[in-house]
Design an enzyme around this catalytic site. Structure first.
Site, PDB file in Angstrom:
ATOM      1  N   ASP A  82       3.002  -4.593   8.178  1.00  0.00           N
ATOM      2  CA  ASP A  82       1.805  -3.775   7.981  1.00  0.00           C
ATOM      3  C   ASP A  82       0.615  -4.708   8.195  1.00  0.00           C
ATOM      4  OD1 ASP A  82      -0.438  -2.585   6.956  1.00  0.00           O
ATOM      5  OD2 ASP A  82       0.540  -1.754   5.177  1.00  0.00           O
ATOM      6  N   HIS A  90       0.872  -1.187   0.000  1.00  0.00           N
ATOM      7  CA  HIS A  90       0.000   0.000   0.000  1.00  0.00           C
ATOM      8  C   HIS A  90       0.905   1.232   0.000  1.00  0.00           C
ATOM      9  CE1 HIS A  90      -2.869   2.891   1.796  1.00  0.00           C
ATOM     10  NE2 HIS A  90      -3.841   2.047   1.488  1.00  0.00           N
TER      11      HIS A  90
END
Ligand code: PLP
Length: 409
Positions: free
Chosen positions: A202, A125
């Site tokens: 993440d 991302h």
């Protein structure tokens, strides 16, 4: 409140947002990768906090302030226990995953030097790309990218070759928000540690779908956002190993993060407050605690099985559509079905589905480099939570077929 053993209908009844119509149709919410809906218990916790318990924390001697402080710190402890961290001090409240990663990029990054390498993957991302680029600009570090295969899995041979003694940090997504790929993070972590590199996971997409045990994973940092795990927006968590967090300089200066301030110099508070400058999102932290309690009332193993069933069911049907290409076919994946259809823009499909009451996400999903890899402008992404059903998928499939007819397939 307990909804074990797992029953989808019982779970759904706890989410008021699911019980509404959009454009005259029953809402089907398949945008859980972007944010999850909130159970009534979280909404009640937030309303009660603001109605009756609102006060600033840590500095007040009065009753309400002490109550709010106790509730805020109880939420920290609860999150610590939920993700298996060693101590509450290892849980830093942030605004969310993005904020947590920026904290690490700034603060851990302060110790890095020109030529040090940071390793990410091709499926990250933007939140796990841009902070490292900023760090590289600031410090002269080098950003390296682990390639992926067409199926959307990490190229593990390439990973082995990229790791070296200059690698100071591996920052990698646990689950890809666009592909649904579950990365083999335990293996990556142990290999990175052999070279002395630290590892940031993440966890934006994994916290909702997997049971997380940071000690077992042995990650150095784990980040997530409250809003993706049935909690409020504007609150998130950075887990870090205590010794590592202790060795890092503060990220922001202000109230609460100090021990003593003079005009000549200031000294800093101990963990976790060293990293929580200013009035935090008190209601958010307490609301997140409530969301975690809610999760603890769910049979997560059964919920994960149900989500897996939804994913394979949807994927199995979509796979038979002529002109439809699934993006992200990793062997180990969860809850995300991304696709493109020949000659149709994802945005047009998303708009037509919306008019039929179905919320999906279209576009690059904040993974533009991944879109470049597949040479596509974006995908249609249906992302499921444990409150979704096979019946909703059937309705979605019918609506998709109707949309394709309208668009001239
Ligand atoms: N990382 C991943 C994998 C995500 O899916 C997201 C959000 O979609 C983020 C990071 C950023 O999360 P937030 O916007 O809550 O900070």
């Amino acid at each position: 409140m307990s909804v074990s053993p797992f029953s989808v209908q019982a779970v759904r009844s706890l989410f008021p947002a699911l019980n509404q119509t959009v454009f005259g149709k029953q809402l089907i919410y398949f945008d859980n990768g972007a944010t999850s809906q909130k159970p009534q218990v979280v909404l009640d916790t937030l309303a009660k906090y603001y109605a009756l318990e609102n006060a600033n924390i840590h500095r007040g001697v009065h009753y309400l302030s002490q109550q709010a402080t106790t509730a805020y710190e109880a939420a920290r402890k609860q999150i610590q226990q939920y993700i298996g961290a060693g101590a509450p001090e290892e849980i830093i409240f942030t605004k969310g995953t993005t904020d947590s990663i920026n904290l690490v990029a700034f603060s851990f990054g302060e110790r890095l030097n020109a030529g040090d390498e940071i390793l990410i993957s091709a499926m990250e991302h933007h939140s796990n790309i841009v902070p490292w680029q900023l760090l590289c600009e600031r410090k002269g570090c080098v950003l390296k990218v682990i390639p992926i295969t067409k199926k959307g899995e990490l190229d593990l041979e390439a990973f082995d070759k990229l790791l070296n003694e200059r690698t100071k940090l591996l920052a990698i997504t646990h689950i890809s928000n666009t592909l649904g790929t579950i990365n083999p993070v335990k293996e990556l972590i142990s290999k990175a540690h052999l070279f002395g590199a630290k590892v940031l996971l993440d966890g934006a997409q994994s916290i909702q779908h997997l049971s997380i045990d940071v000690k077992d994973l042995d990650c150095d940092f784990y980040t997530f956002s409250g809003h993706k795990v049935f909690g409020p927006t504007g609150i998130g968590v950075l887990y870090g190993k205590a010794a590592l967090l202790d060795s890092m300089p503060p990220y922001q200066g202000g109230g609460d993060m100090i021990a003593k301030v003079t005009f000549e110099r200031s000294t800093y508070n101990t963990l976790p407050l060293k990293f929580e400058a200013g009035t935090p999102h008190i209601a958010g932290a307490i609301g997140l605690g409530s969301a975690i309690s809610f999760l603890q009332s769910i049979d997560m193993e059964a919920a994960a099985k149900h989500e897996h069933d939804l994913t394979t069911y949807a994927q199995g049907i979509l796979d038979t559509f002529e002109g439809l290409q699934l993006i992200g076919e990793a062997k180990n994946k969860t809850s995300v079905v991304s696709f493109i259809i020949d000659g149709m823009h994802p945005f047009d499909i998303g708009t037509l589905l919306d008019k039929q009451g179905i919320a999906v996400r279209t576009g690059h999903h904040c993974t533009q480099p991944l879109m470049d890899f597949y040479q596509i402008p974006g995908t249609v992404r249906a992302s499921f939570a444990f409150y979704n059903t096979r019946e909703e998928i059937d309705t979605f499939i019918t609506a998709l077929q109707r949309s394709m007819q309208i668009l001239g397939a």
